[in-house]
Write an enzyme that holds these catalytic residues in place. Structure first.
Site, PDB file in Angstrom:
ATOM      1  N   ASP A 232      -2.201  15.445 -53.053  1.00 60.25           N
ATOM      2  CA  ASP A 232      -0.739  15.443 -53.217  1.00 60.25           C
ATOM      3  C   ASP A 232      -0.316  15.944 -54.597  1.00 60.25           C
ATOM      4  OD1 ASP A 232      -1.737  13.271 -54.605  1.00 60.25           O
ATOM      5  OD2 ASP A 232      -0.160  11.887 -53.975  1.00 60.25           O
TER       6      ASP A 232
ATOM      7  N   GLU B 157      -9.724   5.874 -63.082  1.00 60.58           N
ATOM      8  CA  GLU B 157     -10.011   6.983 -63.995  1.00 60.58           C
ATOM      9  C   GLU B 157     -10.540   6.465 -65.335  1.00 60.58           C
ATOM     10  OE1 GLU B 157      -7.086   5.758 -62.625  1.00 60.58           O
ATOM     11  OE2 GLU B 157      -6.031   7.629 -62.187  1.00 60.58           O
TER      12      GLU B 157
HETATM   13  C1  UGA Z   1      -2.781   7.104 -57.831  1.00 63.15           C
HETATM   14  C2  UGA Z   1      -3.633   8.209 -58.512  1.00 63.15           C
HETATM   15  O1  UGA Z   1      -2.985   9.478 -58.351  1.00 63.15           O
HETATM   16  C3  UGA Z   1      -5.015   8.236 -57.825  1.00 63.15           C
HETATM   17  O2  UGA Z   1      -5.806   9.294 -58.355  1.00 63.15           O
HETATM   18  C4  UGA Z   1      -5.693   6.860 -58.029  1.00 63.15           C
HETATM   19  O3  UGA Z   1      -6.936   6.846 -57.354  1.00 63.15           O
HETATM   20  C5  UGA Z   1      -4.761   5.786 -57.426  1.00 63.15           C
HETATM   21  O4  UGA Z   1      -3.448   5.871 -58.014  1.00 63.15           O
HETATM   22  C6  UGA Z   1      -5.243   4.377 -57.686  1.00 63.15           C
HETATM   23  O5  UGA Z   1      -5.158   3.957 -58.850  1.00 63.15           O
HETATM   24  O6  UGA Z   1      -5.669   3.671 -56.744  1.00 63.15           O
HETATM   25  P1  UGA Z   1      -1.534   7.286 -55.510  1.00 63.15           P
HETATM   26  O7  UGA Z   1      -0.663   8.471 -55.666  1.00 63.15           O
HETATM   27  O8  UGA Z   1      -0.940   5.930 -55.662  1.00 63.15           O
HETATM   28  O9  UGA Z   1      -2.774   7.410 -56.487  1.00 63.15           O
HETATM   29  O10 UGA Z   1      -2.352   7.322 -54.140  1.00 63.15           O
HETATM   30  P2  UGA Z   1      -2.597   8.482 -53.103  1.00 63.15           P
HETATM   31  O11 UGA Z   1      -2.095   9.795 -53.564  1.00 63.15           O
HETATM   32  O12 UGA Z   1      -2.163   7.956 -51.789  1.00 63.15           O
HETATM   33  O13 UGA Z   1      -4.208   8.516 -53.079  1.00 63.15           O
HETATM   34  C7  UGA Z   1      -4.995   9.149 -54.073  1.00 63.15           C
HETATM   35  C8  UGA Z   1      -6.015  10.074 -53.384  1.00 63.15           C
HETATM   36  O14 UGA Z   1      -6.870   9.297 -52.538  1.00 63.15           O
HETATM   37  C9  UGA Z   1      -5.358  11.137 -52.494  1.00 63.15           C
HETATM   38  O15 UGA Z   1      -6.077  12.355 -52.581  1.00 63.15           O
HETATM   39  C10 UGA Z   1      -5.472  10.538 -51.098  1.00 63.15           C
HETATM   40  O16 UGA Z   1      -5.547  11.510 -50.066  1.00 63.15           O
HETATM   41  C11 UGA Z   1      -6.749   9.713 -51.192  1.00 63.15           C
HETATM   42  N1  UGA Z   1      -6.703   8.512 -50.332  1.00 63.15           N
HETATM   43  C12 UGA Z   1      -5.598   7.702 -50.298  1.00 63.15           C
HETATM   44  C13 UGA Z   1      -7.790   8.214 -49.543  1.00 63.15           C
HETATM   45  O17 UGA Z   1      -8.802   8.938 -49.548  1.00 63.15           O
HETATM   46  N2  UGA Z   1      -7.734   7.100 -48.716  1.00 63.15           N
HETATM   47  C14 UGA Z   1      -6.636   6.291 -48.657  1.00 63.15           C
HETATM   48  O18 UGA Z   1      -6.648   5.318 -47.870  1.00 63.15           O
HETATM   49  C15 UGA Z   1      -5.548   6.604 -49.463  1.00 63.15           C
HETATM   50 MN    MN Z   2      -0.959  10.414 -55.202  1.00 63.23          MN
END
Ligand code: UGA
Ligand code: MN
Length: 239
Positions: free
Chosen positions: A103, A184
């Site tokens: 994203d 991170e």
């Molecule tokens: C934010 C940060 O941008 C992430 O890099 C970090 O891992 C996360 O916080 C955290 O601290 O847990 P956020 O925007 O809240 O992330 O979450 P998403 O964009 O929904 O997920 C981060 C990445 O993990 C995306 O590439 C998403 O596709 C992936 N993801 C998300 C999964 O592989 N599985 C899931 O169930 C949810």
């Molecule tokens: Mn995100």
């Protein structure tokens, strides 16, 4: 050097458009290898199709989150990023690692900057938190601190998209924890990174070359007809 671009991803209505857009960015980048790490028991067909059509060199792996992490505010994309790290340790000895979530929006200029990372490089990320940007603070060409709206006692209060790592410094004890918000920082600490090792990029961190754009939450449509009877329509209930 080759850039290993690691993208954790999971199925939802936004997945195909997000990965399509990212693929179309990466198709402009020379010497890139896309590691797409699926949060699924097996690699999904919809992701495979995008990867094949892109013509990019890629590795598609799957590693679902453990069931205990299915609560609100769970750590996102950790099991699958860990699988990508293991794949890199087993298969690659040279190159640059970058964690690019599905994203995000990346300026092509960023790739040419991170490609020369000696140990760890850092740069601003746009559209993060209450301050709107998360960035290292640079003085006389050196990183002296961090500007981030959620410091949270982190040694390196940075976003996942705000750093790149030379694969030569990866080692088996480097890992990412299942702790939301600390992935991170704890990863960089586990690598043994020191503040003085970090190279500021993007004109001494004065330019934003990557953004946490995100896509609007998708609401399931309320349909007055039974779409199962219409075989040319997407079946939203699959998500
Ligand atoms: C934010 C940060 O941008 C992430 O890099 C970090 O891992 C996360 O916080 C955290 O601290 O847990 P956020 O925007 O809240 O992330 O979450 P998403 O964009 O929904 O997920 C981060 C990445 O993990 C995306 O590439 C998403 O596709 C992936 N993801 C998300 C999964 O592989 N599985 C899931 O169930 C949810
Ligand atoms: Mn995100």
């Amino acid at each position: 050097k080759t850039i290993y671009f690691v993208t954790p991803t999971y199925p939802r209505p936004q997945q195909v458009p997000e990965l399509t857009r990212l693929a179309h960015t990466l198709m402009h980048v020379p010497r890139i290898h896309w590691i797409v790490a699926d949060d699924q028991p097996t690699c999904s067909d919809q992701v495979s199709t995008i990867l094949k059509r892109s013509g990019l060199p890629y590795t598609h792996i799957s590693s679902p989150k453990p069931y205990i992490y299915k609560y609100a505010n769970f750590p996102r994309g950790v099991a699958n990023r860990r699988a990508a790290l293991n794949w890199l340790l087993d298969n690659v000895s040279e190159g640059v690692l970058y964690f690019g979530d599905d994203d995000n929006t990346v300026d092509l200029q960023l790739f040419e900057e991170i490609r020369h990372t000696k140990r760890v490089s850092m740069f601003p990320v746009g559209l993060i938190g209450g301050y709107g940007v998360s960035s290292p603070i640079v003085k006389n060409g050196k990183i002296v601190g961090f500007f981030d709206s959620w410091p949270a006692s982190r040694t390196f209060p940075v976003d996942m998209a705000g750093f790149a790592v030379n694969i030569e410094i990866l080692n088996p004890s480097a890992t990412m924890p299942f702790i939301a918000g600390h992935e991170e920082d704890k990863f960089l600490v586990s690598l043994g990174v020191k503040l003085e090792d970090i190279e500021p990029l993007a004109e001494n961190c004065s330019k934003v070359l990557v953004w946490h754009t995100r896509t609007e939450k998708f609401k399931k449509p309320t349909l007055k007809i039974n779409i199962d009877k219409l075989d040319n329509l997407p079946k939203y209930q699959h998500f």
